[in-house]
Design an enzyme around this catalytic site. Structure first.
Site, PDB file in Angstrom:
ATOM      1  N   ARG A  22     -10.435  -9.410 -12.963  1.00  0.00           N
ATOM      2  CA  ARG A  22      -9.151  -8.898 -13.424  1.00  0.00           C
ATOM      3  C   ARG A  22      -8.213 -10.085 -13.642  1.00  0.00           C
ATOM      4  N   ARG A  23      -7.054  -9.815 -14.209  1.00  0.00           N
ATOM      5  CA  ARG A  23      -6.021 -10.834 -14.396  1.00  0.00           C
ATOM      6  C   ARG A  23      -6.587 -12.094 -15.050  1.00  0.00           C
TER       7      ARG A  23
ATOM      8  N   TYR B 191       1.976   5.537  -2.301  1.00  0.00           N
ATOM      9  CA  TYR B 191       2.287   6.928  -1.931  1.00  0.00           C
ATOM     10  C   TYR B 191       3.720   7.282  -2.292  1.00  0.00           C
TER      11      TYR B 191
ATOM     12  N   HIS C 195       0.824  -1.208   0.000  1.00  0.00           N
ATOM     13  CA  HIS C 195       0.000   0.000   0.000  1.00  0.00           C
ATOM     14  C   HIS C 195       0.863   1.265   0.000  1.00  0.00           C
TER      15      HIS C 195
ATOM     16  N   HIS D  81      -9.267   1.460 -11.364  1.00  0.00           N
ATOM     17  CA  HIS D  81      -8.830   2.369 -10.290  1.00  0.00           C
ATOM     18  C   HIS D  81      -7.367   2.766 -10.469  1.00  0.00           C
ATOM     19  N   PHE D  82      -6.494   1.779 -10.684  1.00  0.00           N
ATOM     20  CA  PHE D  82      -5.094   2.190 -10.583  1.00  0.00           C
ATOM     21  C   PHE D  82      -4.515   2.758 -11.873  1.00  0.00           C
ATOM     22  N   HIS D  83      -5.243   2.674 -12.979  1.00  0.00           N
ATOM     23  CA  HIS D  83      -4.728   3.389 -14.149  1.00  0.00           C
ATOM     24  C   HIS D  83      -5.049   4.881 -14.110  1.00  0.00           C
TER      25      HIS D  83
HETATM   26 FE1  HAS Z   1      -5.403   2.384  -4.499  1.00  0.00          FE
HETATM   27  C1  HAS Z   1      -5.731  -1.021  -4.995  1.00  0.00           C
HETATM   28  C2  HAS Z   1      -7.535   2.210  -1.811  1.00  0.00           C
HETATM   29  C3  HAS Z   1      -4.827   5.739  -3.770  1.00  0.00           C
HETATM   30  C4  HAS Z   1      -2.727   2.399  -6.663  1.00  0.00           C
HETATM   31  N1  HAS Z   1      -4.433   0.971  -5.630  1.00  0.00           N
HETATM   32  C5  HAS Z   1      -4.740  -0.372  -5.715  1.00  0.00           C
HETATM   33  C6  HAS Z   1      -3.846  -1.013  -6.641  1.00  0.00           C
HETATM   34  C7  HAS Z   1      -2.965  -0.046  -7.085  1.00  0.00           C
HETATM   35  C8  HAS Z   1      -3.355   1.181  -6.445  1.00  0.00           C
HETATM   36  C9  HAS Z   1      -1.809  -0.252  -8.034  1.00  0.00           C
HETATM   37  O1  HAS Z   1      -8.731   0.032  -0.029  1.00  0.00           O
HETATM   38  C10 HAS Z   1      -3.902  -2.484  -7.065  1.00  0.00           C
HETATM   39  C11 HAS Z   1      -3.074  -3.408  -6.255  1.00  0.00           C
HETATM   40  C12 HAS Z   1      -3.223  -4.803  -6.776  1.00  0.00           C
HETATM   41  O2  HAS Z   1      -2.639  -5.116  -7.851  1.00  0.00           O
HETATM   42  O3  HAS Z   1      -3.963  -5.585  -6.171  1.00  0.00           O
HETATM   43  N2  HAS Z   1      -6.099   3.725  -3.101  1.00  0.00           N
HETATM   44  C13 HAS Z   1      -6.967   3.451  -2.110  1.00  0.00           C
HETATM   45  C14 HAS Z   1      -7.261   4.669  -1.344  1.00  0.00           C
HETATM   46  C15 HAS Z   1      -6.491   5.660  -1.906  1.00  0.00           C
HETATM   47  C16 HAS Z   1      -5.759   5.056  -2.992  1.00  0.00           C
HETATM   48  C17 HAS Z   1      -8.198   4.802  -0.179  1.00  0.00           C
HETATM   49  N3  HAS Z   1      -4.063   3.800  -5.122  1.00  0.00           N
HETATM   50  C18 HAS Z   1      -3.985   5.099  -4.685  1.00  0.00           C
HETATM   51  C19 HAS Z   1      -2.876   5.763  -5.319  1.00  0.00           C
HETATM   52  C20 HAS Z   1      -2.272   4.822  -6.142  1.00  0.00           C
HETATM   53  C21 HAS Z   1      -3.038   3.595  -5.997  1.00  0.00           C
HETATM   54  C22 HAS Z   1      -2.482   7.186  -5.065  1.00  0.00           C
HETATM   55  C23 HAS Z   1      -1.085   4.932  -7.019  1.00  0.00           C
HETATM   56  C24 HAS Z   1      -0.407   6.018  -7.266  1.00  0.00           C
HETATM   57  N4  HAS Z   1      -6.442   0.890  -3.614  1.00  0.00           N
HETATM   58  C25 HAS Z   1      -7.221   1.028  -2.503  1.00  0.00           C
HETATM   59  C26 HAS Z   1      -7.730  -0.295  -2.096  1.00  0.00           C
HETATM   60  C27 HAS Z   1      -7.198  -1.232  -3.000  1.00  0.00           C
HETATM   61  C28 HAS Z   1      -6.409  -0.447  -3.936  1.00  0.00           C
HETATM   62  C29 HAS Z   1      -8.602  -0.636  -0.961  1.00  0.00           C
HETATM   63  C30 HAS Z   1      -7.425  -2.749  -2.995  1.00  0.00           C
HETATM   64  C31 HAS Z   1      -8.534  -3.098  -3.878  1.00  0.00           C
HETATM   65  C32 HAS Z   1      -8.768  -4.581  -3.949  1.00  0.00           C
HETATM   66  O4  HAS Z   1      -9.883  -5.000  -3.579  1.00  0.00           O
HETATM   67  O5  HAS Z   1      -7.876  -5.330  -4.386  1.00  0.00           O
HETATM   68  C33 HAS Z   1      -6.414   7.097  -1.405  1.00  0.00           C
HETATM   69  O6  HAS Z   1      -5.066   7.419  -1.146  1.00  0.00           O
HETATM   70  C34 HAS Z   1      -7.013   8.081  -2.351  1.00  0.00           C
HETATM   71  C35 HAS Z   1      -7.106   9.479  -1.775  1.00  0.00           C
HETATM   72  C36 HAS Z   1      -7.314  10.498  -2.878  1.00  0.00           C
HETATM   73  C37 HAS Z   1      -8.233  11.459  -2.913  1.00  0.00           C
HETATM   74  C38 HAS Z   1      -8.332  12.348  -4.109  1.00  0.00           C
HETATM   75  C39 HAS Z   1      -7.708  13.725  -3.883  1.00  0.00           C
HETATM   76  C40 HAS Z   1      -7.710  14.505  -5.165  1.00  0.00           C
HETATM   77  C41 HAS Z   1      -6.724  15.329  -5.599  1.00  0.00           C
HETATM   78  C42 HAS Z   1      -6.862  15.994  -6.938  1.00  0.00           C
HETATM   79  C43 HAS Z   1      -7.536  17.342  -6.809  1.00  0.00           C
HETATM   80  C44 HAS Z   1      -7.721  17.929  -8.162  1.00  0.00           C
HETATM   81  C45 HAS Z   1      -7.768  19.225  -8.434  1.00  0.00           C
HETATM   82  C46 HAS Z   1      -7.934  19.613  -9.858  1.00  0.00           C
HETATM   83  C47 HAS Z   1      -7.625  20.271  -7.396  1.00  0.00           C
HETATM   84  C48 HAS Z   1      -9.186  11.659  -1.784  1.00  0.00           C
HETATM   85  C49 HAS Z   1      -5.506  15.581  -4.784  1.00  0.00           C
HETATM   86  C50 HAS Z   1      -8.569  20.918 -10.080  1.00  0.00           C
HETATM   87  C51 HAS Z   1      -8.710  21.084 -11.538  1.00  0.00           C
HETATM   88  C52 HAS Z   1      -9.020  22.212 -12.192  1.00  0.00           C
HETATM   89  C53 HAS Z   1      -9.115  22.216 -13.683  1.00  0.00           C
HETATM   90  C54 HAS Z   1      -9.235  23.451 -11.471  1.00  0.00           C
HETATM   91  C1  HEM Z   2      -2.723  -3.985 -15.752  1.00  0.00           C
HETATM   92  C2  HEM Z   2      -3.797  -1.681 -19.884  1.00  0.00           C
HETATM   93  C3  HEM Z   2      -0.440   1.700 -18.876  1.00  0.00           C
HETATM   94  C4  HEM Z   2       0.304  -0.363 -14.567  1.00  0.00           C
HETATM   95  C5  HEM Z   2      -3.347  -3.605 -16.921  1.00  0.00           C
HETATM   96  C6  HEM Z   2      -4.542  -4.224 -17.456  1.00  0.00           C
HETATM   97  C7  HEM Z   2      -4.835  -3.586 -18.618  1.00  0.00           C
HETATM   98  C8  HEM Z   2      -3.851  -2.555 -18.820  1.00  0.00           C
HETATM   99  C9  HEM Z   2      -6.006  -3.898 -19.555  1.00  0.00           C
HETATM  100  C10 HEM Z   2      -5.351  -5.317 -16.768  1.00  0.00           C
HETATM  101  C11 HEM Z   2      -4.913  -6.657 -17.091  1.00  0.00           C
HETATM  102  C12 HEM Z   2      -5.594  -7.721 -16.251  1.00  0.00           C
HETATM  103  O1  HEM Z   2      -6.031  -7.486 -15.120  1.00  0.00           O
HETATM  104  O2  HEM Z   2      -5.694  -8.849 -16.763  1.00  0.00           O
HETATM  105  C13 HEM Z   2      -2.947  -0.588 -19.989  1.00  0.00           C
HETATM  106  C14 HEM Z   2      -2.893   0.309 -21.129  1.00  0.00           C
HETATM  107  C15 HEM Z   2      -1.930   1.245 -20.846  1.00  0.00           C
HETATM  108  C16 HEM Z   2      -1.406   0.940 -19.538  1.00  0.00           C
HETATM  109  C17 HEM Z   2      -3.753   0.215 -22.370  1.00  0.00           C
HETATM  110  C18 HEM Z   2      -1.446   2.402 -21.682  1.00  0.00           C
HETATM  111  C19 HEM Z   2      -0.932   2.270 -22.849  1.00  0.00           C
HETATM  112  C20 HEM Z   2      -0.033   1.487 -17.581  1.00  0.00           C
HETATM  113  C21 HEM Z   2       0.801   2.395 -16.827  1.00  0.00           C
HETATM  114  C22 HEM Z   2       0.993   1.810 -15.602  1.00  0.00           C
HETATM  115  C23 HEM Z   2       0.305   0.531 -15.606  1.00  0.00           C
HETATM  116  C24 HEM Z   2       1.327   3.717 -17.316  1.00  0.00           C
HETATM  117  C25 HEM Z   2       1.781   2.303 -14.421  1.00  0.00           C
HETATM  118  C26 HEM Z   2       2.674   3.218 -14.424  1.00  0.00           C
HETATM  119  C27 HEM Z   2      -0.383  -1.558 -14.558  1.00  0.00           C
HETATM  120  C28 HEM Z   2      -0.319  -2.515 -13.467  1.00  0.00           C
HETATM  121  C29 HEM Z   2      -1.186  -3.577 -13.818  1.00  0.00           C
HETATM  122  C30 HEM Z   2      -1.767  -3.230 -15.100  1.00  0.00           C
HETATM  123  C31 HEM Z   2       0.486  -2.391 -12.189  1.00  0.00           C
HETATM  124  C32 HEM Z   2      -1.512  -4.801 -12.980  1.00  0.00           C
HETATM  125  C33 HEM Z   2      -0.790  -6.023 -13.419  1.00  0.00           C
HETATM  126  C34 HEM Z   2      -1.262  -7.223 -12.645  1.00  0.00           C
HETATM  127  O3  HEM Z   2      -2.466  -7.360 -12.361  1.00  0.00           O
HETATM  128  O4  HEM Z   2      -0.401  -8.020 -12.298  1.00  0.00           O
HETATM  129  N1  HEM Z   2      -2.959  -2.591 -17.765  1.00  0.00           N
HETATM  130  N2  HEM Z   2      -2.038  -0.184 -19.074  1.00  0.00           N
HETATM  131  N3  HEM Z   2      -0.321   0.380 -16.818  1.00  0.00           N
HETATM  132  N4  HEM Z   2      -1.248  -2.022 -15.521  1.00  0.00           N
HETATM  133 FE1  HEM Z   2      -1.631  -1.113 -17.294  1.00  0.00          FE
HETATM  134 CU    CU Z   3      -3.736   0.135  -0.827  1.00  0.00          CU
END
Ligand code: HAS
Ligand code: HEM
Ligand code: CU
Length: 573
Positions: A452-453, A242, A238, A389-391
């Site tokens: 997924r996967r 960050y 997790h 979510h994570f893309h």
């Molecule tokens: Fe996540 C699964 C919960 C944030 C990445 N997350 C994943 C996985 C990845 C990932 C890679 O609780 C998959 C792992 C796997 O392969 O199994 N995630 C959270 C929560 C947050 C969160 C509570 N995740 C991230 C971030 C990631 C990331 C950051 C990568 C960089 N996530 C989960 C949970 C799972 C999970 C479960 C497990 C799911 C499962 O069942 O397997 C929080 O940190 C999010 C807090 C964020 C906010 C948003 C704040 C918004 C901001 C933008 C403001 C925009 C502005 C734009 C001001 C509350 C800061 C203004 C625009 C104008 C034009 C004016």
């Molecule tokens: C998994 C597409 C770019 C990180 C996947 C999956 C898809 C996908 C369809 C799901 C596969 C599955 O669950 O079977 C794409 C496309 C991209 C892209 C079309 C852009 C061209 C990225 C980038 C990142 C990323 C930029 C991170 C920097 C991951 C990770 C997984 C994943 C961590 C999970 C692998 C796993 O389940 O083991 N992607 N992706 N992808 N992608 Fe991407």
């Molecule tokens: Cu997490």
């Protein structure tokens, strides 16, 4: 008044021209290695998107030459994008920034050594990945058993990142000793807090790989306990998100405001957000294991509440980032409740990339809160919702921000001019559009229960899949892969053309776009606000983080040790 800058200061040498030029070269090496990894990883993405569009390309003999299976491709995709790209970029970025911010002279031999070590780890791990001997996905859950060479390479890579952490913390401590009573400048504060968080976070993975997986894959132990391994993995897994996000936040807080023509909102608030990340990032890993047996529900609940708590600094960031963009736009004639948005410099690719990354993160963060809720988790866990979510978190909030950063960082490091700013601008809109479409398609399919996967497009599974009537989300997902492919081509055209062009300017003509703050922290601790004073002791906060992690992981891990299971490895590919 500032404490005097006299005698003891001489003990800390500043950056000289030779060191600076070596440091710039090193930063460029880290960044370019990162973007090469991303380029390969991203080539595989569209094929996976086609799979989720119901089109199976994995039987094609042409593709078989390169990858043996969907899972070998997916392993490469996850490892190269999420682990290699991020870690290399971040190691360069978060060494360069604090060194420039503090103007201290790092030991460049050591710094180059860490780069070489990280690259050696990468090349080592790459061999079994490419030979299909470590098709264990980027989470390498046992009992899936890959070649020991993979685990050893990964361990070396992580160890190298910890050495970078050590170097940055060491430089900061030396600066503190030479400047007693001074407030740590905010860019350094953010970098050091992130590195210290990563040190606490990495402990789980280090123990998992060094104590459990390497001896087991070498055949030295008769089995490994999958539950314990998963728990240690998510201890790191997790907070690693960050470790990917906070370097982007550094840019959103410190550089984006100036690029947009405005100021950072508040240095005190920025420090509070990073202090909270330092303390609360790690003790939340069980939100990835709600479905795991033999973990008490009460601990899952505690991790859930702590997850909601660690969302707070992101909400602070949302407030702060929006405030600084609004400050910028109003300074340039912006009017109205929302209308000011039009007065941001949308012609600037670097700014646009980062604002679009932020927009994607509103949805990514909201989805994260859903995932973390124990009541919703069974609906989305292990479905296509999760890659959705994570893309838009790591795949956009992080990746698109780093792409945007490259548009000024490469000119800054090399003195080369950004090739074709208009193409750069187009590439970021294509990426944003592609990822938003991808997220739409995948979240939608996930809610319908598509796993997924999974090679869901394989003929054997197609019947079940078709019965779900998912024509529209499937089409959206497949199309998003095409959009992202175009985005990648545009982006890499700009990047390679820039890197291969001739040097035009003095690099310092593109300075680091450090922003002023509307509400600065001040320079002298004794005169600073209570918030600034209480967030200054980062080592004490690290200690607090460690205590909290032990409190919420001790009772979870202890019974696993007491009931250690020896499960033999499996090779399913
Ligand atoms: Fe996540 C699964 C919960 C944030 C990445 N997350 C994943 C996985 C990845 C990932 C890679 O609780 C998959 C792992 C796997 O392969 O199994 N995630 C959270 C929560 C947050 C969160 C509570 N995740 C991230 C971030 C990631 C990331 C950051 C990568 C960089 N996530 C989960 C949970 C799972 C999970 C479960 C497990 C799911 C499962 O069942 O397997 C929080 O940190 C999010 C807090 C964020 C906010 C948003 C704040 C918004 C901001 C933008 C403001 C925009 C502005 C734009 C001001 C509350 C800061 C203004 C625009 C104008 C034009 C004016
Ligand atoms: C998994 C597409 C770019 C990180 C996947 C999956 C898809 C996908 C369809 C799901 C596969 C599955 O669950 O079977 C794409 C496309 C991209 C892209 C079309 C852009 C061209 C990225 C980038 C990142 C990323 C930029 C991170 C920097 C991951 C990770 C997984 C994943 C961590 C999970 C692998 C796993 O389940 O083991 N992607 N992706 N992808 N992608 Fe991407
Ligand atoms: Cu997490």
């Amino acid at each position: 008044a500032l404490p005097s800058q006299s005698s003891s200061r001489a003990a800390l040498p500043g950056l000289d021209a030779a060191t600076l030029s070596s440091l710039k070269k090193l930063t460029q090496y880290y960044a370019v290695t990162a973007f090469i990894a991303l380029m390969i990883g991203v080539l595989l993405g569209p094929l996976q998107a086609l799979n989720y569009g119901g089109i199976n390309v994995y039987d094609s003999p042409l593709l078989k030459v390169l990858i043996k299976s969907y899972y070998q491709g997916l392993t490469l995709h996850g490892v190269l994008n999420a682990l290699v790209f991020t870690q290399f970029f971040i190691s360069g970025w978060m060494l360069y920034l604090p060194v420039r911010d503090l103007n201290v002279r790092p030991n460049m031999r050591f710094a180059w050594f860490t780069y070489l070590m990280m690259t050696a780890g990468l090349l080592t791990a790459a061999v079994p990945l490419l030979t299909n001997d470590a098709t264990v996905l980027y989470t390498f859950y046992p009992p899936l058993e890959g070649s020991p060479v993979f685990y050893i390479g990964a361990a070396v890579m992580v160890a190298a990142s910890l050495l970078v952490a050590g170097q940055v913390v060491g430089l900061w401590l030396a600066w503190k000793r030479a400047h007693p009573g001074r407030v740590t400048p905010v860019v350094t504060y953010m970098s050091v807090a992130t590195w210290l968080m990563w040190v606490v976070a990495a402990l789980g993975l280090v123990v998992e790989v060094v104590v459990l997986l390497i001896p087991w894959s070498l055949g030295l132990t008769r089995g490994v306990d999958p539950l314990l391994a998963r728990t240690l993995f998510w201890w790191t897994g997790h907070p690693i998100v960050y470790f990917w996000l906070l370097p982007a936040y550094i840019s959103w807080y410190a550089f984006l405001p100036r690029q947009a023509g405005g100021r950072m909102a508040s240095e005190g608030l920025t420090r509070l957000a990073f202090a909270m990340f330092l303390v609360f990032s790690v003790p939340v890993g069980l939100h990835h294991q709600y479905a795991d047996p033999n973990v008490q529900n009460s601990w899952k609940l505690i991790h859930m509440f702590l997850t909601f708590l660690v969302a707070v600094p992101s909400l602070l960031t949302a407030f702060s980032a929006a405030a600084s963009l609004e400050d910028a736009a109003r300074a340039h004639g912006g009017r109205g409740l929302i209308g000011w948005v039009r007065c941001l410099p949308w012609g600037n690719a670097s700014m646009t990339a980062q604002v679009l990354a932020m927009v994607s993160f509103i949805f990514g963060g909201a989805g994260g809160i859903v995932n973390a809720s124990i009541a919703f988790s069974p609906v989305v866990h292990n479905t296509a919702w999760i890659p959705g979510h994570f893309h838009i978190t790591v795949g956009t909030a992080t990746t698109l921000t780093f792409m945007g950063v490259m548009f000024w960082l490469v000119p800054h490091l090399t003195g080369k001019r950004l090739a074709s700013p208009r193409l750069a601008l187009a590439s970021v809109w294509w990426w944003f559009t592609g990822m938003m479409l991808f997220a739409l398609g995948m979240h939608w399919q996930g809610l319908a229960g598509v796993p997924r996967r999974a090679l869901v497009s394989a003929s054997a599974q197609q019947g079940v899949y078709d019965a779900m009537h998912l024509g529209l989300p499937k089409a959206i997902t497949a199309a998003s892969g095409g959009v992202l492919f175009i985005a990648a081509i545009l982006f890499y055209t700009v990047l390679w053309r820039t890197l291969l062009s001739r040097r035009m300017d003095d690099p310092e003509r593109t300075p680091i776009p450090t922003s002023d703050a509307i509400s600065p922290a001040g320079e002298v601790l004794a005169d600073a606000s209570p918030l600034v004073r209480r967030t200054e002791p980062l080592l004490a906060l690290t200690f607090a983080a460690l205590v909290l992690v032990i409190l919420v992981y001790g009772p979870v891990i202890a019974p696993m040790l007491a009931n250690y299971q020896f499960i033999p490895g499996q090779r399913l590919w």
